[in-house]
Design a protein around this motif. Structure first.
Motif, mmCIF file in Angstrom:
data_model
loop_
_atom_site.group_PDB
_atom_site.id
_atom_site.type_symbol
_atom_site.label_atom_id
_atom_site.label_comp_id
_atom_site.label_asym_id
_atom_site.label_seq_id
_atom_site.Cartn_x
_atom_site.Cartn_y
_atom_site.Cartn_z
ATOM 1 N N THR A 48 0.809 -1.214 0.000
ATOM 2 C CA THR A 48 0.000 0.000 0.000
ATOM 3 C C THR A 48 0.845 1.269 0.000
ATOM 4 O OG1 THR A 48 -0.165 0.169 2.425
ATOM 5 C CG2 THR A 48 -1.790 -1.215 1.299
ATOM 6 N N PHE A 49 2.171 1.121 0.056
ATOM 7 C CA PHE A 49 3.054 2.289 0.090
ATOM 8 C C PHE A 49 2.781 3.186 -1.119
ATOM 9 C CE2 PHE A 49 7.333 4.045 -1.194
ATOM 10 C CZ PHE A 49 7.336 5.060 -0.264
ATOM 11 N N GLY A 50 2.621 4.475 -0.859
ATOM 12 C CA GLY A 50 2.398 5.437 -1.922
ATOM 13 C C GLY A 50 0.963 5.525 -2.387
ATOM 14 N N SER A 51 0.048 4.825 -1.723
ATOM 15 C CA SER A 51 -1.352 4.880 -2.122
ATOM 16 C C SER A 51 -2.229 5.220 -0.924
ATOM 17 C CB SER A 51 -1.811 3.542 -2.716
ATOM 18 O OG SER A 51 -2.093 2.601 -1.701
ATOM 19 N N MET A 52 -3.483 5.568 -1.213
ATOM 20 C CA MET A 52 -4.426 5.899 -0.145
ATOM 21 C C MET A 52 -4.724 4.702 0.741
ATOM 22 S SD MET A 52 -7.896 6.205 -2.469
ATOM 23 C CE MET A 52 -7.150 7.448 -3.531
ATOM 24 N N ASN A 53 -4.418 3.503 0.266
ATOM 25 C CA ASN A 53 -4.685 2.319 1.071
ATOM 26 C C ASN A 53 -3.763 2.210 2.281
ATOM 27 O OD1 ASN A 53 -6.785 1.199 -0.664
ATOM 28 N ND2 ASN A 53 -5.138 0.972 -2.151
ATOM 29 N N ALA A 54 -2.659 2.940 2.258
ATOM 30 C CA ALA A 54 -1.806 2.992 3.443
ATOM 31 C C ALA A 54 -2.565 3.622 4.609
ATOM 32 C CB ALA A 54 -0.536 3.778 3.144
ATOM 33 N N ASP A 55 -3.499 4.517 4.304
ATOM 34 C CA ASP A 55 -4.313 5.127 5.361
ATOM 35 C C ASP A 55 -5.210 4.087 6.020
ATOM 36 O OD1 ASP A 55 -3.215 7.590 4.755
ATOM 37 O OD2 ASP A 55 -4.839 8.140 3.395
ATOM 38 N N ILE A 56 -5.680 3.118 5.245
ATOM 39 C CA ILE A 56 -6.497 2.048 5.812
ATOM 40 C C ILE A 56 -5.660 1.195 6.762
ATOM 41 C CG2 ILE A 56 -7.774 -0.065 5.257
ATOM 42 C CD1 ILE A 56 -8.809 1.280 2.764
ATOM 43 N N CYS A 57 -4.414 0.918 6.385
ATOM 44 C CA CYS A 57 -3.529 0.163 7.280
ATOM 45 C C CYS A 57 -3.299 0.931 8.573
ATOM 46 C CB CYS A 57 -2.203 -0.134 6.584
ATOM 47 S SG CYS A 57 -2.325 -1.306 5.215
ATOM 48 N N SER A 58 -3.101 2.244 8.470
ATOM 49 C CA SER A 58 -2.899 3.056 9.666
ATOM 50 C C SER A 58 -4.136 3.048 10.559
ATOM 51 C CB SER A 58 -2.565 4.503 9.279
ATOM 52 O OG SER A 58 -1.317 4.570 8.624
ATOM 53 N N CYS A 59 -5.302 2.988 9.934
ATOM 54 C CA CYS A 59 -6.559 2.976 10.672
ATOM 55 C C CYS A 59 -6.798 1.633 11.357
ATOM 56 C CB CYS A 59 -7.706 3.294 9.720
ATOM 57 S SG CYS A 59 -9.349 3.303 10.458
ATOM 58 N N MET A 60 -6.364 0.548 10.724
ATOM 59 C CA MET A 60 -6.733 -0.790 11.185
ATOM 60 C C MET A 60 -5.638 -1.528 11.960
ATOM 61 S SD MET A 60 -9.883 -1.163 10.223
ATOM 62 C CE MET A 60 -10.124 -2.933 10.378
ATOM 63 N N ILE A 61 -4.372 -1.125 11.809
ATOM 64 C CA ILE A 61 -3.277 -1.825 12.477
ATOM 65 C C ILE A 61 -2.755 -0.957 13.622
ATOM 66 C CG2 ILE A 61 -0.992 -2.872 12.226
ATOM 67 C CD1 ILE A 61 -1.570 -3.222 9.246
ATOM 68 N N PRO A 62 -2.855 -1.412 14.867
ATOM 69 C CA PRO A 62 -2.364 -0.614 16.003
ATOM 70 C C PRO A 62 -0.882 -0.275 15.850
ATOM 71 C CG PRO A 62 -3.692 -2.466 16.771
ATOM 72 C CD PRO A 62 -3.462 -2.682 15.296
ATOM 73 N N ASN A 63 -0.566 0.998 16.058
ATOM 74 C CA ASN A 63 0.824 1.475 16.022
ATOM 75 C C ASN A 63 1.514 1.239 14.670
ATOM 76 O OD1 ASN A 63 0.703 2.152 18.857
ATOM 77 N ND2 ASN A 63 0.976 -0.032 19.300
ATOM 78 N N TYR A 64 0.719 1.177 13.630
ATOM 79 C CA TYR A 64 1.295 0.966 12.301
ATOM 80 C C TYR A 64 2.055 2.210 11.862
ATOM 81 C CZ TYR A 64 1.574 0.044 7.263
ATOM 82 O OH TYR A 64 2.021 -0.163 5.978
ATOM 83 N N LYS A 65 3.257 2.015 11.343
ATOM 84 C CA LYS A 65 4.053 3.126 10.832
ATOM 85 C C LYS A 65 4.178 2.975 9.315
ATOM 86 C CE LYS A 65 8.395 5.651 11.510
ATOM 87 N NZ LYS A 65 8.608 5.917 10.085
ATOM 88 N N GLN A 66 3.581 3.921 8.611
ATOM 89 C CA GLN A 66 3.655 3.875 7.160
ATOM 90 C C GLN A 66 5.092 4.039 6.687
ATOM 91 O OE1 GLN A 66 1.020 6.297 4.842
ATOM 92 N NE2 GLN A 66 -0.602 6.278 6.374
ATOM 93 N N LEU A 67 5.415 3.371 5.574
ATOM 94 C CA LEU A 67 6.699 3.625 4.941
ATOM 95 C C LEU A 67 6.751 5.082 4.505
ATOM 96 C CD1 LEU A 67 7.017 0.409 2.735
ATOM 97 C CD2 LEU A 67 8.196 0.899 4.871
ATOM 98 N N ASN A 68 7.905 5.681 4.641
ATOM 99 C CA ASN A 68 8.051 7.107 4.378
ATOM 100 C C ASN A 68 9.087 7.311 3.276
ATOM 101 O OD1 ASN A 68 9.426 9.835 4.851
ATOM 102 N ND2 ASN A 68 7.611 10.002 6.154
#
Length: 215
Positions: free
Chosen positions: A183-203
């Motif tokens: 999901t890196f680079g897409s809006m779906n990374a926001d879903i991972c942040s919403c659903m996975i506790p303490n999730y850190k998106q790739l930057n």
């Protein structure tokens, strides 16, 4: 309920063999949420084309809409690709068996692969831009005020939302929770942040600063 050939909100649902078979695959492998969302997206896209006199291949637009989220389903999802790519590959493989031209195959592939890419899709071919529009209208209400109450109510009568706001995020997450890195680079990374506790998106900045280059 058979929907092939029905006229909904002034739009005729495609009834070709390709359209019927695509719908059957969506019914077989998709959930009610994906089925209703996909067909609403097609109708919203078609209404936009009608209102703005945009010429497009209705059958290819329909197949694109039907397959656009099938990459989330167990039957079509991979372990290492973005779900949009899985759906695009599935649609291309389906159409290969129907003698579709290479240009049309690429068009459908692009429409599905880019349907979550605002800022790009709307500048592509009509079918690509229209699918992006229809999906965005259904998910986040983009262009909601341009849809008449009559058309909206008729579409929802056939394809109800069934608490989409509450159900879409977990339903989509279920399709790529095993591969959040895709999901890196897409809006779906926001879903991972919403659903996975303490999730850190790739930057991307971290990727630059920690690349193997010495300077």
């Amino acid at each position: 309920m058979a929907i092939s050939g029905k006229i909904i909100a002034g739009i005729k649902m495609p009834d070709s063999a390709i359209a019927v078979q695509a719908t059957e695959l969506l019914r077989e492998h998709g959930s009610d949420l994906l089925y209703n969302h996909s067909l609403r997206s097609f109708l919203f896209a078609s209404l936009n084309a009608q209102q703005n006199n945009i010429q497009c291949d209705t059958e290819l637009l329909y197949v694109s809409a039907v397959f656009h989220d099938l990459g989330l389903t167990p039957h079509y999802r991979s372990n290492d690709k973005r779900f949009e790519v899985d759906g695009a590959d599935a649609a291309r493989n389906f159409l290969l068996g129907h003698g579709v031209s290479p240009q049309s195959l690429q068009l459908v592939w692009d429409a599905i692969a880019l349907h979550t890419s605002p800022g790009i899709a709307e500048y592509k071919e009509p079918e690509v831009a229209l699918l992006n529009y229809g999906v965005a209208l259904d998910v986040v209400g983009k262009g909601y005020n341009l849809l008449s109450d009559t058309d909206r109510n008729e579409i929802l009568k056939h394809f109800p939302r069934n608490e989409l706001k509450k159900n879409m995020i977990p339903a989509f997450f279920d399709g790529f929770k095993h591969k959040p890195h895709t999901t890196f680079g897409s809006m779906n990374a926001d879903i991972c942040s919403c659903m996975i506790p303490n999730y850190k998106q790739l930057n991307f900045c971290d990727a630059i600063l920690h690349s193997p280059w010495s300077e």
